[in-house]
Design a protein around this motif. Structure first.
Motif, PDB file in Angstrom:
ATOM      1  N   THR A 131       4.512  -1.252  13.116  1.00 32.59           N
ATOM      2  CA  THR A 131       4.187  -1.948  11.866  1.00 32.59           C
ATOM      3  C   THR A 131       3.284  -3.158  12.049  1.00 32.59           C
ATOM      4  OG1 THR A 131       6.137  -3.377  12.036  1.00 32.59           O
ATOM      5  CG2 THR A 131       6.408  -1.266  10.851  1.00 32.59           C
TER       6      THR A 131
ATOM      7  N   TYR B 281       4.523  -5.992  12.775  1.00 33.71           N
ATOM      8  CA  TYR B 281       5.390  -7.143  12.488  1.00 33.71           C
ATOM      9  C   TYR B 281       5.701  -7.881  13.787  1.00 33.71           C
ATOM     10  CZ  TYR B 281       9.672  -9.710  11.332  1.00 33.71           C
ATOM     11  OH  TYR B 281      10.620 -10.694  11.168  1.00 33.71           O
TER      12      TYR B 281
ATOM     13  N   GLU C 167      10.525 -14.636   6.230  1.00 35.87           N
ATOM     14  CA  GLU C 167      10.086 -15.206   7.505  1.00 35.87           C
ATOM     15  C   GLU C 167      11.208 -15.965   8.216  1.00 35.87           C
ATOM     16  OE1 GLU C 167       8.877 -18.269   4.330  1.00 35.87           O
ATOM     17  OE2 GLU C 167       9.059 -16.095   4.522  1.00 35.87           O
TER      18      GLU C 167
ATOM     19  N   ASN D  70       1.057 -16.446   5.315  1.00 34.58           N
ATOM     20  CA  ASN D  70       0.045 -15.471   5.741  1.00 34.58           C
ATOM     21  C   ASN D  70      -0.462 -15.812   7.142  1.00 34.58           C
ATOM     22  OD1 ASN D  70      -1.966 -13.570   5.948  1.00 34.58           O
ATOM     23  ND2 ASN D  70      -3.368 -14.613   4.542  1.00 34.58           N
TER      24      ASN D  70
ATOM     25  N   TRP E  39       4.457 -12.689   9.377  1.00 26.71           N
ATOM     26  CA  TRP E  39       3.963 -11.594   8.555  1.00 26.71           C
ATOM     27  C   TRP E  39       2.471 -11.749   8.296  1.00 26.71           C
ATOM     28  CZ3 TRP E  39       7.145  -7.603   7.111  1.00 26.71           C
ATOM     29  CH2 TRP E  39       8.524  -7.816   7.243  1.00 26.71           C
ATOM     30  N   ASN E  40       1.806 -10.613   8.060  1.00 28.21           N
ATOM     31  CA  ASN E  40       0.429 -10.596   7.588  1.00 28.21           C
ATOM     32  C   ASN E  40       0.258  -9.362   6.708  1.00 28.21           C
ATOM     33  OD1 ASN E  40       0.313  -8.473   9.372  1.00 28.21           O
ATOM     34  ND2 ASN E  40      -1.194  -9.402  10.739  1.00 28.21           N
TER      35      ASN E  40
ATOM     36  N   SER F  64       1.420  -5.900   8.377  1.00 31.89           N
ATOM     37  CA  SER F  64       2.858  -5.648   8.468  1.00 31.89           C
ATOM     38  C   SER F  64       3.489  -5.470   7.093  1.00 31.89           C
ATOM     39  CB  SER F  64       3.554  -6.770   9.244  1.00 31.89           C
ATOM     40  OG  SER F  64       3.231  -8.039   8.727  1.00 31.89           O
ATOM     41  N   LEU F  65       2.992  -6.201   6.090  1.00 37.57           N
ATOM     42  CA  LEU F  65       3.511  -6.013   4.735  1.00 37.57           C
ATOM     43  C   LEU F  65       3.140  -4.638   4.190  1.00 37.57           C
ATOM     44  CD1 LEU F  65       2.740  -9.542   3.271  1.00 37.57           C
ATOM     45  CD2 LEU F  65       5.017  -8.573   3.641  1.00 37.57           C
TER      46      LEU F  65
END
Length: 308
Positions: A55, A57, A170, A198, A223-224, A227-228
């Motif tokens: 992912t 992540y 997060e 972000n 997260w970015n 991964s989202l």
């Protein structure tokens, strides 16, 4: 040591990206925030940053180094920590209808729920583990339950049209069960709205002492957009879109310092001269003019729950 697996995808392999000194991190928290976090790290000397290969992540390990109630009560003393109305609150209104039944996970004292109420959206409730915050929201006439979303999902499966989570994921080490529970609470076709910092934006390059807030015990996951987006591969979700926060006034100086120091070859001396000459005041005015075109602090993703 047992093999580390992704906390987001069962059995997914991970790669080690970075290692942090727990002792140095504790020293920086003490210096910057006058906060002793040594008790959270226990016998941990090294904190690892891993990336899930399926992912993208990124997460910190070991998981037990995450912040507790005492840790977050300390940050609650700062005015800048809990903003009453955020960019993502306003942006999410575009995806919520007046008749929707809404659940906010991590509602704190209910500022977003109160904002919904003022805008004629009355079927909205929240979950908040901090009893004092939930009680404060209750005094404002808001419905906030002091239970986890995993417990809530047991009795509220397929109930909500919209589930929101703002600046929550997060902080959570074991994210899979939390996201599963949020999805479970949604009706088929319902919307999941998630906002997080972000890590494709300026915060990944932040050289200021505040960069430690993007590390344990404060943040346990990075997260970015990648991964989202990939949450749709793990959960019964259709990815709709991502919204990137424009640069906000509260973040302009951090953004400027980050970019200027990079342009000046990471020279602390030259960056201080830039600030001492007050050039940053002029640039701050330019940033205000072009802020809508600059990636800010957060990213918000919208999904719909697939019919099974």
């Amino acid at each position: 040591m047992a093999e580390i697996m992704s906390p987001l995808v069962n059995g997914a392999r991970v790669v080690l990206e970075k290692q942090l000194s727990a002792l140095e991190l504790a020293r920086q928290y003490q210096e910057k925030f006058q906060l002793d976090i040594g008790y959270l790290f226990k016998e941990t000397t090294v904190i690892n940053l891993f990336r899930c290969t399926e992912t993208g992540y990124r997460f910190y390990y070991p998981f037990h180094v995450s912040g507790d109630d005492e840790f977050y009560r300390h940050f609650g003393m700062y005015d800048w920590y809990y903003l009453s109305w955020k960019w993502e609150h306003e942006e999410s209104l575009k995806y919520i209808l007046p008749e929707d039944h809404v659940l906010e996970v991590g509602a704190a004292n209910g500022n977003f729920l109160d904002g919904l109420k003022q805008r004629g959206i009355h079927r909205a409730v929240g979950l908040e583990l901090n009893y004092n915050a939930a009680e404060e929201g209750g005094k404002r006439g808001l419905t906030i339950y002091t239970e986890s979303v995993t417990d809530h999902a047991v009795t509220h499966s397929n109930q909500y049209d919209v589930v929101c989570s703002f600046q929550v994921l997060e902080h959570i080490p074991q994210v899979k069960e939390v996201i599963e529970a949020m999805v479970s609470c949604l009706k088929p076709g319902g919307k999941l709205i998630i906002s997080v910092p972000n890590n494709d934006g300026y915060i990944k390059d932040n050289p200021l002492p505040s960069k430690i807030l993007n590390m344990p015990p404060h943040h346990m996951g990075l997260w970015n957009e990648e991964s989202l987006r990939n949450l749709s591969k793990v959960f019964p979700l259709e990815y709709v879109k991502a919204c990137i926060e424009p640069l906000q006034p509260i973040h302009m100086d951090t953004y400027q310092y980050t970019r200027v120091k990079g342009l000046l070859l990471n020279s602390e001396f030259l960056t201080k001269i830039y600030w001492k000459l007050r050039i940053h005041l002029l640039v701050r005015q330019l940033l205000k003019l072009f802020s809508r075109y600059i990636k800010g602090h957060s990213i918000m993703s919208i999904y719909t729950k697939r019919s099974i």
